[in-house]
Design an enzyme around this catalytic site. Structure first.
Site, PDB file in Angstrom:
ATOM      1  N   ASP A  29       0.455  -0.612   0.077  1.00  0.00           N
ATOM      2  CA  ASP A  29       0.224  -0.022  -0.074  1.00  0.00           C
ATOM      3  C   ASP A  29       1.170   1.350   0.091  1.00  0.00           C
ATOM      4  OD1 ASP A  29      -1.904  -1.789  -0.066  1.00  0.00           O
ATOM      5  OD2 ASP A  29      -2.279  -1.688   2.970  1.00  0.00           O
ATOM      6  N   GLU A 188     -11.000  -0.715  -3.085  1.00  0.00           N
ATOM      7  CA  GLU A 188     -10.769   0.273  -2.251  1.00  0.00           C
ATOM      8  C   GLU A 188      -9.404   1.090  -3.139  1.00  0.00           C
ATOM      9  OE1 GLU A 188      -9.830  -3.022  -0.230  1.00  0.00           O
ATOM     10  OE2 GLU A 188      -7.853  -4.181  -1.436  1.00  0.00           O
TER      11      GLU A 188
END
Length: 310
Positions: A29, A188
């Site tokens: 991420d 997401e």
């Protein structure tokens, strides 16, 4: 077929020829940013079953190729009173002469502030900025976009993309003004940037444990939408030995129309949805402003920031 299997059956030659991750070990991420004459990456600390990490780190580079470990910039059990673990998907923004660090913890979103891009970051509210269960889906994956006029917008959420304009203090907002959208395929990891007057909303599709994990995008004339999805192909997806390429961020070289995308993939070899590594690739546009498919095997050449964007 089980789509969440680890990647463990590659030959030695495949591994040797695979593109190299920019950070050592397992980090996911990544949020990449340029401050002053350096680039910075703020990742999730990976490697635990169920993504149960408890701290955040920072990495810096003068050229996008060689990265320096700065330090742990937030030890959540020690530094945050309302969360202990599941520390995911941070983001950074600069405004008011300060660095605002947005992070997911125990399925809430918090915000911490520092005078330096490397911290230390102090949890400024003592409570979540966005609380677990506040809206449909998981309250994770914050991203803040600061527009040319100084207005800042918070994007967040798994299952839905939630958007709200932040107040000038960067740590409060009017919850009645939250807009919730769900572009086709959205899961997401939203990320927003602006190029030539057009706003690009990007996100990850499928699940991070799925080898098909990939990135799509939509565009708008406003940071609040409405957004029109670019159809036809993912911007970023795995190929060959590269699996699960997604949950990205984008950085523009200051003073140039030159862009790079940071993202994670399954670690090579023997990676999976809990053992991911951070990579960077060039990101190109066609003459009409469409993002071209990213080549996950293209090597990044050293690039330096001339002057300063501060």
């Amino acid at each position: 077929m089980n789509l969440f299997l680890s990647v463990s059956s590659y030959s030695q030659s495949d591994t040797i020829n695979a593109p190299i991750a920019v950070l050592p070990d397992v980090y996911a991420d990544p949020h990449i940013a340029a401050f002053g004459k350096k680039f910075y990456i703020y990742p999730t600390t990976d490697g635990s079953e169920g993504c149960m990490s408890t701290n955040f780190t920072c990495w810096s580079s003068k050229d996008l190729v060689k990265w320096k470990y700065e330090k742990v910039i937030q030890d959540v059990p020690k530094d945050v009173s309302w969360a202990k673990e599941r520390d995911w998907a941070p983001a950074i923004a600069f405004k008011n002469g300060k660095y605002y660090y947005y992070f997911s913890a125990d399925v809430n979103i918090g915000v911490a502030v520092s005078d330096k891009p490397t911290g230390p970051f102090k949890d400024t509210l003592g409570t979540p900025l966005v609380k677990k269960g506040m809206l449909k889906g998981q309250m994770i994956d914050p991203m803040v976009f600061v527009d040319d006029d100084g207005s800042a917008y918070l994007y967040f959420g798994q299952g839905n993309c939630n958007i709200v304009k932040l107040n000038d203090d960067m740590i409060t907002y009017d919850a009645t003004k939250i807009i919730s959208i769900k572009p086709k395929g959205y899961n997401e990891g939203s990320f927003v940037f602006k190029r030539n007057g057009k706003y690009y909303l990007m996100w990850s599709e499928f699940d991070t444990r799925d080898p098909r994990y990939s990135v799509a995008y939509a565009t708008s004339d406003s940071p609040l939408g409405s957004f029109t999805k670019a159809e036809g192909y993912p911007v970023l997806k795995g190929k060959g030995i590269v699996k699960g390429a997604g949950h990205h961020s984008v950085v523009k070289i200051p003073g140039k129309d030159e862009w790079y995308i940071a993202y994670h993939r399954f670690k090579i070899p023997n990676g999976n949805g809990y053992n991911r590594e951070t990579c960077i690739s060039p990101m190109l546009f066609d003459k009409d402003g469409h993002i071209l498919p990213v080549d996950v095997f293209e090597k990044v050449k050293a690039v330096k920031i001339k002057g300063s964007n501060f």
